[in-house]
Enzyme design. Sequence first.
Site, PDB file in Angstrom:
ATOM      1  N   ARG A  16       0.987  -1.299  -0.020  1.00 13.06           N
ATOM      2  CA  ARG A  16      -0.032  -0.179  -0.017  1.00 13.06           C
ATOM      3  C   ARG A  16       1.192   1.327   0.032  1.00 13.06           C
ATOM      4  O   ARG A  16       1.947   1.071   0.445  1.00 13.06           O
ATOM      5  CB  ARG A  16      -0.978  -0.034   1.245  1.00 13.06           C
ATOM      6  CG  ARG A  16      -1.858   1.133   1.219  1.00 13.06           C
ATOM      7  CD  ARG A  16      -2.752   1.109   2.675  1.00 13.06           C
ATOM      8  NE  ARG A  16      -3.584   0.014   2.614  1.00 13.06           N
ATOM      9  CZ  ARG A  16      -3.939  -0.829   3.497  1.00 13.06           C
ATOM     10  NH1 ARG A  16      -3.339  -0.228   4.777  1.00 13.06           N
ATOM     11  NH2 ARG A  16      -4.768  -1.674   3.600  1.00 13.06           N
ATOM     12  N   ARG A  42      -3.216   1.752  18.039  1.00 18.39           N
ATOM     13  CA  ARG A  42      -3.917   1.336  16.742  1.00 18.39           C
ATOM     14  C   ARG A  42      -3.732   2.242  15.643  1.00 18.39           C
ATOM     15  O   ARG A  42      -3.352   3.261  15.580  1.00 18.39           O
ATOM     16  CB  ARG A  42      -5.506   0.961  17.098  1.00 18.39           C
ATOM     17  CG  ARG A  42      -5.737  -0.334  17.906  1.00 18.39           C
ATOM     18  CD  ARG A  42      -5.217  -1.614  17.193  1.00 18.39           C
ATOM     19  NE  ARG A  42      -5.714  -2.231  16.230  1.00 18.39           N
ATOM     20  CZ  ARG A  42      -6.685  -2.950  16.076  1.00 18.39           C
ATOM     21  NH1 ARG A  42      -7.314  -3.127  17.272  1.00 18.39           N
ATOM     22  NH2 ARG A  42      -7.402  -3.317  14.943  1.00 18.39           N
ATOM     23  N   LYS A  43      -4.305   1.748  14.264  1.00 17.89           N
ATOM     24  CA  LYS A  43      -4.248   2.508  13.197  1.00 17.89           C
ATOM     25  C   LYS A  43      -5.080   3.949  13.551  1.00 17.89           C
ATOM     26  O   LYS A  43      -5.958   3.834  14.424  1.00 17.89           O
ATOM     27  CB  LYS A  43      -4.599   2.040  12.083  1.00 17.89           C
ATOM     28  CG  LYS A  43      -6.134   1.874  12.011  1.00 17.89           C
ATOM     29  CD  LYS A  43      -6.772   1.134  10.707  1.00 17.89           C
ATOM     30  CE  LYS A  43      -8.226   1.315  10.708  1.00 17.89           C
ATOM     31  NZ  LYS A  43      -8.609   0.633   9.074  1.00 17.89           N
ATOM     32  N   GLY A  91     -16.117  -6.757   2.323  1.00 23.20           N
ATOM     33  CA  GLY A  91     -16.014  -8.423   2.492  1.00 23.20           C
ATOM     34  C   GLY A  91     -16.249  -8.673   3.943  1.00 23.20           C
ATOM     35  O   GLY A  91     -16.350 -10.053   4.196  1.00 23.20           O
TER      36      GLY A  91
END
Length: 589
Positions: A63, A182-183, A453
């Site tokens: 990415r 965290r992100k 998903g």
Amino acid sequence: MANEKEAWKEEMYGDEVREKLIEFAEKGWDSIPEDERDMWFSRFKFWGVFHHRSGQESYFMMRLANTNGVLEPGQLRAIGEVARDYAVGPVRNPEFGDAWIDLTTRQSVQLHWLKLEDIPAIWEKLEAVGVTSRSAGGDTMRNISGCPVAGRDEHEFVDSQPVLDELSEKLRGDDALANMPRKFNISVTGCREGCAQDSINGIGLEPAEKTVDGEAVRGFNVRVGGGLGGRQPRRARSLDVFVEPSRAYDVVRGFVELYYEHGNRENRQKNRSRFFVDEWGTEDIRSLLQEEYVDFELLSEGRNLREEYTYNAGRPDEAGKHDHVGVHEQTDGRYYVGLSVPVGRLTAEETIELADLADDHGSGAVRLTRRQNPLVMDVPESELDALLDADLLDTHSPDPSLFTRGSMACTGTEFCSLALTETKARMAVMLRWLRANVELPDDVSQVKMHYSGCTADCGQAMTADIGFQGMRARKNGQMVEALDVGVGGGIGAEPSFVEWIRQRVPADEVPGLLRNLLEAFAAHREEGQTFRQWVESTGEEALVEFAEPEETDYVDPCLTDAKQSWYPFDDGQSPAPTDAHGNPISADD
């Protein structure tokens, strides 16, 4: 006691991971000790390098990070050439073939089927033109989003690009803050449409005006604690802070440092910034920010522009832009042309062709939107017709069909270990079926359909007119891929998240459900009413009744539980792991 991933990060994270990754790349896949792979893969994510899912061992995704979707001249071409030369897997996708790029919902790019051994060469190629993958994944500050036409938008309220650039250079570039709990997502927008979607970010700056010392000053109001995922979405909440552009960096950095130091590092299910804001509350956060993290007096929030927000807001066209597709005038009299890329996937050759068109008809600059679409920038009026006549625009049109224009999809089981269903190929097939089988009134110009998903919601299903999240269900005694279907999401002045009206619908019955729902919309809507407005005025019981699943002549590309196969479109045995050249590695070696 910190969790396992925190222990891994404490030992090594951030910039120092790069040297180790290069060392592994030079020695090959087998040099990563099998019992340490989870640890190294977790660390690699900081550099945007993600190992693919089970069955695809030795293959990686990369990415990239390009703040606000900005790609300078030459950068898109380099990305396309990397895809052409390195992103070729052992099996073709039936919809997209081999070698392509994926545009993301954070205005960036993902590349798949990469070999670990090629990562240094890929970095060299990309970094030579100023493209990086640093801080593109993992527990860190992700790609900073904003209005992709910042500095070019003729209706812009305040130019946010200098703030975005400062945040990228000084904040995301600071290795001391690499290891976040965290992100963490940051957005800044100065536009009137709200296209950075500030309400779903960890911290978002949105355009505002305040009288300071008797003068009207343009700047930003600050919101914190937004996010999606886990069926626990949160709208970002006002911090009751107005900040001038010259001090925006200090306020954002202050909140990042506050979360870095006080965020929960024990429970990874509850340590995202939205839960941190839940626990602390905005008043206590503001007080601590003032006392310990900024050295100037914080001003109370100013007059915001939220009532003008139209981006993915479900408002009529006359209210303003709901995306960036089409031909739009810039501040300098030139134009930008937004193309619609179904489900955000461009082949390598299309990517290079797009770079050619940007060079030939514009400045060479391309920008990416949060709806997985590219914009060709700085096109003189004299070049518009030639650009619009280009063959590529027959496929990726600035005037697309209704359903194509509104579609987004995440990676899905094609590569993601979390996903429960395939997404991109299925969405592409569904779009073709809908175009052929569903007609809506001429004044309906938008139906936003987003497909994730799984409940992590990388496809932002929670913010769609119609949102899908992957599930599984039994049909005729067989496990099949299924979708939960929700309606009524959107951003804008009053952000809302979808209400789930049907659960675990077998994937081959979803197009019939959509036809039934959309035909009910067409039959019962008031003139000029958008889909979101219709949903808001229609009771849940009626919506459930309208959304009746139905088998049709639609043929699903992978109805049989792709989670159990190594690749959704291949019934054979996985070739992985493979060596640097893609040859299977013998278990006897």
